[in-house]
Design an enzyme around this catalytic site. Sequence first.
Site, mmCIF file in Angstrom:
data_model
loop_
_atom_site.group_PDB
_atom_site.id
_atom_site.type_symbol
_atom_site.label_atom_id
_atom_site.label_comp_id
_atom_site.label_asym_id
_atom_site.label_seq_id
_atom_site.Cartn_x
_atom_site.Cartn_y
_atom_site.Cartn_z
ATOM 1 N N CYS A 1 15.939 4.750 -6.285
ATOM 2 C CA CYS A 1 16.532 5.961 -6.840
ATOM 3 C C CYS A 1 15.590 7.149 -6.638
ATOM 4 O O CYS A 1 14.589 7.031 -5.934
ATOM 5 C CB CYS A 1 16.871 5.770 -8.328
ATOM 6 N N LYS B 1 -2.093 6.693 -0.795
ATOM 7 C CA LYS B 1 -3.516 6.552 -1.112
ATOM 8 C C LYS B 1 -4.373 6.410 0.151
ATOM 9 O O LYS B 1 -5.392 7.071 0.290
ATOM 10 C CB LYS B 1 -3.735 5.354 -2.052
ATOM 11 N N CYS C 1 10.724 2.666 -10.324
ATOM 12 C CA CYS C 1 10.700 3.231 -11.664
ATOM 13 C C CYS C 1 10.830 2.078 -12.664
ATOM 14 O O CYS C 1 11.101 0.931 -12.280
ATOM 15 C CB CYS C 1 11.835 4.236 -11.849
ATOM 16 N N ASN D 1 2.932 2.804 -1.692
ATOM 17 C CA ASN D 1 3.566 3.866 -0.899
ATOM 18 C C ASN D 1 3.333 5.273 -1.442
ATOM 19 O O ASN D 1 4.083 6.184 -1.119
ATOM 20 C CB ASN D 1 5.082 3.652 -0.760
ATOM 21 N N GLU E 1 -8.366 0.528 -1.886
ATOM 22 C CA GLU E 1 -7.997 -0.740 -2.526
ATOM 23 C C GLU E 1 -8.950 -1.070 -3.673
ATOM 24 O O GLU E 1 -9.366 -2.211 -3.869
ATOM 25 C CB GLU E 1 -7.959 -1.879 -1.499
#
Length: 197
Positions: free
Chosen positions: A146, A15, A180, A12, A86
């Site tokens: 977050c 790219k 994260c 996400n 990819e």
Amino acid sequence: MAQLFFKYGAMNSGKSIDILKVAHNYEEQGKPVELLTSGVDTRAGRGIIASRIGLERKVTPVMEDTDLYELVKTVDHPLYCVLVDEAQFLTKQHVLQLTKVVDELDIPVMAYGLKNDFKNELFEGTKYLLIYADKIEEMKTICWFCKHKAIMNLRVHDGKPVYEGEQVQIGGNESYYPVCRHHYFHPALSTGQENDN
């Protein structure tokens, strides 16, 4: 002098939309490019670069036995850039062939891909792009849970995190979240609630 670029990011991070944008910018100026994507990625169909925001384009799929140097060398018109989506699924040989495209054909190559898999191991293509690329750039996105930067990809199945299994399992938001480090080890999946830690 041409260079080999590697742009990596978590799931996400934009790219695929970026590679389509770069191709459009070249082609709008009448500068042909060669667009490639791994034949392993079949989410939108083999040989299709598809962005999560809905843009897609049919391109040449790269299979395990594809010789990228020969493929580019035999294109019957001048190329201004080779763009590879990819790229984590490339083999060492593919990456070495891309270095030949840059060094011997003097055509810039821009490869886009994930850095690490869901177990936080490097993909083969990523490993060799990190070694051989002239320029490396991180594409950033935020954690699914977050506001922090996502640096890992969390695989999920039936609402639970998955940390073991085959390296390659093709999927999108239903199977993977950009996360994260904290939320990789402590995902907020059981409650479905976001956490601002």
